[in-house]
Design a protein around this motif. Structure first.
Motif, PDB file in Angstrom:
ATOM      1  N   GLU A 144       0.726  -1.160  -0.049  1.00 52.38           N
ATOM      2  CA  GLU A 144       0.104  -0.033  -0.117  1.00 52.38           C
ATOM      3  C   GLU A 144       0.768   1.135   0.018  1.00 52.38           C
ATOM      4  N   PRO A 145       1.880   1.313   0.737  1.00 48.59           N
ATOM      5  CA  PRO A 145       2.881   2.521   0.983  1.00 48.59           C
ATOM      6  C   PRO A 145       3.636   2.753  -0.405  1.00 48.59           C
ATOM      7  N   LEU A 146       3.699   1.764  -1.224  1.00 45.26           N
ATOM      8  CA  LEU A 146       5.014   1.855  -2.177  1.00 45.26           C
ATOM      9  C   LEU A 146       4.652   3.038  -3.152  1.00 45.26           C
ATOM     10  N   GLY A 147       3.558   3.175  -3.494  1.00 44.39           N
ATOM     11  CA  GLY A 147       3.185   4.622  -4.564  1.00 44.39           C
ATOM     12  C   GLY A 147       3.683   5.867  -3.779  1.00 44.39           C
ATOM     13  N   ARG A 148       3.532   6.103  -2.559  1.00 43.06           N
ATOM     14  CA  ARG A 148       3.865   7.348  -1.989  1.00 43.06           C
ATOM     15  C   ARG A 148       5.529   7.199  -1.701  1.00 43.06           C
ATOM     16  N   ILE A 149       6.193   5.966  -1.565  1.00 44.61           N
ATOM     17  CA  ILE A 149       7.705   5.971  -1.197  1.00 44.61           C
ATOM     18  C   ILE A 149       8.204   6.364  -2.775  1.00 44.61           C
ATOM     19  N   ARG A 150       7.654   5.861  -3.705  1.00 47.11           N
ATOM     20  CA  ARG A 150       8.455   5.880  -4.994  1.00 47.11           C
ATOM     21  C   ARG A 150       8.206   7.619  -5.404  1.00 47.11           C
ATOM     22  N   LYS A 151       7.193   7.981  -5.187  1.00 50.41           N
ATOM     23  CA  LYS A 151       6.679   9.392  -5.432  1.00 50.41           C
ATOM     24  C   LYS A 151       7.775  10.590  -4.517  1.00 50.41           C
ATOM     25  N   HIS A 152       8.005  10.401  -3.442  1.00 48.80           N
ATOM     26  CA  HIS A 152       8.896  10.947  -2.776  1.00 48.80           C
ATOM     27  C   HIS A 152      10.303  10.894  -2.618  1.00 48.80           C
ATOM     28  N   LEU A 153      10.570   9.439  -3.253  1.00 50.20           N
ATOM     29  CA  LEU A 153      11.934   9.085  -3.137  1.00 50.20           C
ATOM     30  C   LEU A 153      12.920   9.892  -3.904  1.00 50.20           C
ATOM     31  N   PRO A 154      12.752  10.507  -5.090  1.00 49.86           N
ATOM     32  CA  PRO A 154      13.583  11.494  -6.028  1.00 49.86           C
ATOM     33  C   PRO A 154      13.907  12.730  -4.931  1.00 49.86           C
ATOM     34  N   ALA A 155      13.053  13.022  -4.213  1.00 48.84           N
ATOM     35  CA  ALA A 155      13.601  14.253  -3.108  1.00 48.84           C
ATOM     36  C   ALA A 155      14.495  13.648  -1.993  1.00 48.84           C
ATOM     37  N   LEU A 156      14.301  12.437  -1.636  1.00 48.98           N
ATOM     38  CA  LEU A 156      14.966  12.157  -0.653  1.00 48.98           C
ATOM     39  C   LEU A 156      16.427  11.736  -0.993  1.00 48.98           C
ATOM     40  N   ARG A 157      16.677  11.391  -2.412  1.00 48.82           N
ATOM     41  CA  ARG A 157      17.909  11.037  -2.765  1.00 48.82           C
ATOM     42  C   ARG A 157      18.598  12.440  -3.242  1.00 48.82           C
ATOM     43  N   ARG A 158      17.902  13.435  -3.304  1.00 53.50           N
ATOM     44  CA  ARG A 158      18.459  14.761  -3.545  1.00 53.50           C
ATOM     45  C   ARG A 158      18.877  15.355  -2.221  1.00 53.50           C
ATOM     46  N   GLU A 159      18.438  14.853  -1.165  1.00 58.27           N
ATOM     47  CA  GLU A 159      18.715  15.245   0.266  1.00 58.27           C
ATOM     48  C   GLU A 159      19.852  14.566   0.691  1.00 58.27           C
ATOM     49  N   LEU A 160      20.012  13.053   0.242  1.00 57.06           N
ATOM     50  CA  LEU A 160      20.815  12.216   0.602  1.00 57.06           C
ATOM     51  C   LEU A 160      21.567  11.605  -0.568  1.00 57.06           C
ATOM     52  N   PRO A 161      22.432  12.263  -1.270  1.00 60.94           N
ATOM     53  CA  PRO A 161      23.174  11.880  -2.321  1.00 60.94           C
ATOM     54  C   PRO A 161      23.936  10.582  -2.386  1.00 60.94           C
ATOM     55  N   GLN A 162      24.362  10.279  -0.978  1.00 64.67           N
ATOM     56  CA  GLN A 162      24.821   8.895  -0.703  1.00 64.67           C
ATOM     57  C   GLN A 162      24.138   7.785  -0.698  1.00 64.67           C
ATOM     58  N   LEU A 163      22.762   8.158  -0.855  1.00 61.25           N
ATOM     59  CA  LEU A 163      21.719   6.855  -0.938  1.00 61.25           C
ATOM     60  C   LEU A 163      21.852   6.016  -2.479  1.00 61.25           C
ATOM     61  N   ARG A 164      22.376   4.881  -2.259  1.00 59.02           N
ATOM     62  CA  ARG A 164      22.544   4.395  -3.521  1.00 59.02           C
ATOM     63  C   ARG A 164      21.461   3.038  -3.841  1.00 59.02           C
ATOM     64  N   VAL A 165      21.401   2.510  -2.852  1.00 58.72           N
ATOM     65  CA  VAL A 165      20.302   1.221  -3.219  1.00 58.72           C
ATOM     66  C   VAL A 165      19.140   1.602  -2.160  1.00 58.72           C
ATOM     67  N   VAL A 166      17.730   1.552  -2.753  1.00 63.91           N
ATOM     68  CA  VAL A 166      16.642   1.422  -1.800  1.00 63.91           C
ATOM     69  C   VAL A 166      15.808   0.413  -2.293  1.00 63.91           C
ATOM     70  N   SER A 167      14.952  -0.109  -1.242  1.00 64.80           N
ATOM     71  CA  SER A 167      14.179  -1.268  -1.515  1.00 64.80           C
ATOM     72  C   SER A 167      13.066  -1.422  -0.405  1.00 64.80           C
ATOM     73  N   ALA A 168      11.986  -2.324  -0.648  1.00 68.56           N
ATOM     74  CA  ALA A 168      10.983  -2.416   0.167  1.00 68.56           C
ATOM     75  C   ALA A 168      10.993  -3.918   0.233  1.00 68.56           C
ATOM     76  N   ASN A 169      10.784  -4.269   1.758  1.00 69.32           N
ATOM     77  CA  ASN A 169      10.556  -5.655   1.896  1.00 69.32           C
ATOM     78  C   ASN A 169       9.279  -5.997   2.380  1.00 69.32           C
ATOM     79  N   LEU A 170       8.409  -6.876   2.059  1.00 69.80           N
ATOM     80  CA  LEU A 170       7.193  -7.316   2.500  1.00 69.80           C
ATOM     81  C   LEU A 170       7.168  -7.982   3.830  1.00 69.80           C
ATOM     82  N   GLN A 171       6.650  -7.628   4.885  1.00 68.09           N
ATOM     83  CA  GLN A 171       6.481  -8.726   5.962  1.00 68.09           C
ATOM     84  C   GLN A 171       5.160  -8.496   6.574  1.00 68.09           C
ATOM     85  N   PRO A 172       4.206  -9.308   5.896  1.00 66.14           N
ATOM     86  CA  PRO A 172       2.705  -8.983   6.263  1.00 66.14           C
ATOM     87  C   PRO A 172       2.074  -9.679   7.521  1.00 66.14           C
TER      88      PRO A 172
END
Length: 374
Positions: free
Chosen positions: A145-173
């Protein structure tokens, strides 16, 4: 090391906090020597110390609180969040970015998972820093459910943190004490984080294991490499190899090296590292170490084992005892299971041992033993 969280009884995870570091290290050496006291011919190398603080290359933060005021840390006895974003064990690079990640939780409206009520979406933030200062970030979510919002705001986060190289989501229901689920969704172009150790590039994927203390891990691999080079075996098996630290450090032009690991992600990482380094005689296979030896038709000259806390167990110990393996290097994170496994291999005599302090402020440590067939 002084810790305000420990002093306030907010977190007591570091059971040795407040004790002088020299006393901590001496106590760990004494503990290991007592457990292996039956091996009277064992020669002990000087222990490998660690930095007292700022040594953890990974932060496993439980996310609690609210969207507006999330906590990153642990849960108390009643399931409420305790914020530990200034934990002194984490590297400065990790401490620096945690407030930014807390802000991202708010901006992306990622509802923290409420354990008592079994509501919410975001369970953990798992953050790893490489020796080069680059970062891998994993969101452990209850659902997609939150993946769309994470993808939407991820570019801004990577601009804030240029050292961020790998981002993933793990599903644990599931609602149980399991850190992560089986499904991983990589959200960046780059899928592996290079961990450069002793000039060897180890590729870390989101679900792969890597030692918590990079400096001491480097010393661990250097010690393994030194023993391998001294013994000059023609063939080496690295069992429980992870992303291939020992296997890749054991490589030589005239040596066949096989790394075996149950995690397919870790095996894929090892293969990438071997290919990039041009190590044609180093290969990796996904599988269970005990199952491998059960069906083995031949045995190598030297075996390296680096098992989880439970140790290698009676079947693998029995195979090593009976097989024509000349030397074993045993790297252990639990000296109790190490002592039990050594007792099951009387034909393989422990010759040298070393304690490496992978986890200052706690009772845990790594022990390495070189065994030689009598």
């Amino acid at each position: 090391m002084q810790c305000s969280y420990f002093d306030a009884a907010s977190c007591r995870s570091c059971t040795l906090m407040g004790q002088p570091y020299a006393a901590q290290l001496a106590g760990k050496v004494r503990h290991c020597q007592d457990l292996l006291a039956a091996h009277r011919d064992l020669s002990w190398l000087p222990p490998v110390p660690s930095r007292e603080a700022g040594y953890r290359n990974k932060a496993k933060m439980v996310v609690a609180g609210t969207v507006e005021e999330p906590t990153l840390g642990i849960l108390d006895g009643e399931g409420r969040g305790v914020d530990l974003r200034e934990c002194g064990l984490c590297t400065p690079g990790l401490q620096q970015v945690l407030p930014t990640l807390a802000g991202f939780v708010t901006r992306a409206k990622l509802t923290p998972y409420d354990v008592p009520r079994r509501r919410g979406e975001l369970k953990y933030l798992l953050l790893t820093e490489s020796p080069d200062g680059e970062l891998m970030l994993r969101f452990v979510l209850r659902s997609e459910e939150p993946l769309g919002r994470i993808r939407k705001h991820l570019p801004a986060l990577r601009r804030e943190l240029p050292q961020l190289r790998v981002v993933s989501a793990n599903l644990q229901p599931e609602h149980k004490a399991v850190l992560e689920g089986q499904r991983e969704i990589v959200l960046t172009e780059q899928a592996t984080l290079p961990m450069r150790v002793n000039g060897v590039a180890l590729h870390l994927r989101p679900q792969s294991f890597f030692q918590t203390n990079t400096d001491v891990a480097a010393a661990l691999y250097r010690q393994g490499r030194a023993w391998v080079e001294e013994l000059a075996p023609a063939s080496v098996w690295d069992l429980y190899c992870g992303v291939g630290g020992f296997a890749l450090h054991s490589a030589a032009a005239d040596r066949d090296v096989l790394g075996v690991e149950t995690s397919r992600e870790a095996v894929a990482s090892g293969r990438v590292s071997a290919r990039e380094a041009g190590l044609e005689r180093v290969r990796f296979e996904a599988g269970d170490a005990t199952a491998l030896v059960r069906g083995a038709q031949t045995a190598p000259d030297l075996v390296i084992v680096n098992p989880p806390r439970r140790g290698i167990g009676p079947e693998l110990s029995g195979w090593l005892e009976a097989a024509p393996v000349r030397h074993v290097i045993y790297s252990s994170c639990n000296a109790v299971s190490l002592a039990r496994d050594l007792a099951a291999m009387p034909s393989l005599r422990p010759r040298r041992a070393r304690v490496l302090d992978m986890f200052p402020q706690t009772n845990h440590y790594e022990a390495m033993v070189l065994l030689e067939r009598a």
